[in-house]
Scaffold this active site. Sequence first.
Site, mmCIF file in Angstrom:
data_model
loop_
_atom_site.group_PDB
_atom_site.id
_atom_site.type_symbol
_atom_site.label_atom_id
_atom_site.label_comp_id
_atom_site.label_asym_id
_atom_site.label_seq_id
_atom_site.Cartn_x
_atom_site.Cartn_y
_atom_site.Cartn_z
ATOM 1 N N ASN A 1 16.709 25.374 16.015
ATOM 2 C CA ASN A 1 16.008 24.558 14.730
ATOM 3 C C ASN A 1 16.476 23.372 14.201
ATOM 4 O O ASN A 1 17.528 23.393 13.617
ATOM 5 C CB ASN A 1 15.897 25.771 13.575
ATOM 6 C CG ASN A 1 15.291 25.247 12.286
ATOM 7 O OD1 ASN A 1 14.562 24.082 12.462
ATOM 8 N ND2 ASN A 1 15.602 25.849 11.144
ATOM 9 N N LYS B 1 15.352 21.385 12.262
ATOM 10 C CA LYS B 1 15.279 21.044 10.890
ATOM 11 C C LYS B 1 14.782 19.705 10.764
ATOM 12 O O LYS B 1 14.245 19.290 11.657
ATOM 13 C CB LYS B 1 16.370 21.349 10.028
ATOM 14 C CG LYS B 1 17.177 22.725 10.132
ATOM 15 C CD LYS B 1 17.931 23.215 8.896
ATOM 16 C CE LYS B 1 18.558 24.352 9.429
ATOM 17 N NZ LYS B 1 19.134 25.027 8.348
ATOM 18 N N HIS C 1 11.006 30.467 7.576
ATOM 19 C CA HIS C 1 12.413 30.360 7.441
ATOM 20 C C HIS C 1 12.722 30.375 5.970
ATOM 21 O O HIS C 1 11.830 29.917 4.845
ATOM 22 C CB HIS C 1 12.622 28.807 8.062
ATOM 23 C CG HIS C 1 14.035 28.552 8.066
ATOM 24 N ND1 HIS C 1 15.111 28.124 7.002
ATOM 25 C CD2 HIS C 1 14.682 28.721 9.119
ATOM 26 C CE1 HIS C 1 16.185 27.781 7.197
ATOM 27 N NE2 HIS C 1 16.052 28.151 8.536
ATOM 28 N N GLU D 1 14.276 28.388 4.092
ATOM 29 C CA GLU D 1 14.319 27.022 3.432
ATOM 30 C C GLU D 1 12.658 26.899 2.869
ATOM 31 O O GLU D 1 12.416 26.210 1.796
ATOM 32 C CB GLU D 1 14.704 25.710 4.253
ATOM 33 C CG GLU D 1 16.380 25.902 4.295
ATOM 34 C CD GLU D 1 16.695 25.180 5.736
ATOM 35 O OE1 GLU D 1 16.203 24.634 6.587
ATOM 36 O OE2 GLU D 1 17.972 25.534 6.034
ATOM 37 N N GLU E 1 18.477 36.166 9.114
ATOM 38 C CA GLU E 1 19.153 35.183 8.679
ATOM 39 C C GLU E 1 19.475 35.287 7.411
ATOM 40 O O GLU E 1 18.744 34.977 6.335
ATOM 41 C CB GLU E 1 18.332 33.602 8.918
ATOM 42 C CG GLU E 1 17.874 33.452 10.188
ATOM 43 C CD GLU E 1 17.679 32.055 10.505
ATOM 44 O OE1 GLU E 1 18.104 31.422 11.201
ATOM 45 O OE2 GLU E 1 16.767 31.159 9.712
ATOM 46 N N GLY F 1 23.763 27.353 7.194
ATOM 47 C CA GLY F 1 24.196 25.871 6.756
ATOM 48 C C GLY F 1 25.518 26.072 6.210
ATOM 49 O O GLY F 1 26.064 24.958 5.556
ATOM 50 N N SER G 1 25.035 30.045 10.850
ATOM 51 C CA SER G 1 26.171 29.434 11.190
ATOM 52 C C SER G 1 26.621 29.885 12.682
ATOM 53 O O SER G 1 27.760 30.335 12.573
ATOM 54 C CB SER G 1 27.157 29.513 10.185
ATOM 55 O OG SER G 1 26.942 29.041 9.061
#
Length: 252
Positions: free
Chosen positions: A9, A11, A95, A97, A167, A173, A213
């Site tokens: 991904n 992003k 996701h 985010e 996730e 991240g 990560s």
Amino acid sequence: MRTPVIAGNWKMHNTVAESLKLVRELKALVLGVGGVEIVVAPVFTALGAVAAEIKGSNIALSSQNVFWEEKGAYTGEIAPGMLKDVGCTYAIIGHSERRQYFGETDETVNKRVKATLKAGLTPIMCVGETLAEREGGKTLEIVSRQVTGGLAGLSSAEIDKLIIAYEPVWAIGTGKTATPEQAEEVHADIRRLVGEIAGPATAAGIRILYGGSVKADNVDILMSQADIDGALVGGAALQADSFARIVKFETK
Ligand code: PEP
């Protein structure tokens, strides 16, 4: 036998030129690698160029999001059929985010999953708990709610076609990876839940990716867990060599 999936991904990174450079490097590094589905998810503006670059290769294309309507007055949105038209075969959905910054809910995730399947794309449906939820002992409850909500109204045959990505939000991240045991516990629970929803054959066949990560130096141990069938990779997917090493994971 579940074919592993390693998805990158990207992003909101990379211009068209930068995306092409990255995918060209990756293509060379994973040339001839089989037995694994290799997926990249560039920004929308780079999808067409990357699609042309990976044509005939062992790399597949994903979007990072998708809308649920086929067309119409939805300024700024992109339909599943349009993603298919540009060369996508996968779509990342829900996701964290998007849940955090763009108001995604289990209900909108479910609409996106249904529309994506209808268009013949493979949804990569993301779920995962926040740090507060983990520390509050709510991980399995939250993930179970997200999986149940995301799969609502789907038949077993439809669920067979999708991929789930677990996730944990606190591991995205941040450099903090879930331990292989923490990840495996949740993956096994997701598989058990899919069995309750869709039956044992679907549970046995569904791919459940881990994300948070994932790096070249922790992928092997994660991929050695019984219920981890691949990885959704953010930061480490932005360097061709680290992503290629992840693609070439070795299980013990
Ligand atoms: C992600 O964006 O899905 C992700 C897992 O990011 P990172 O690998 O950087 O934690």
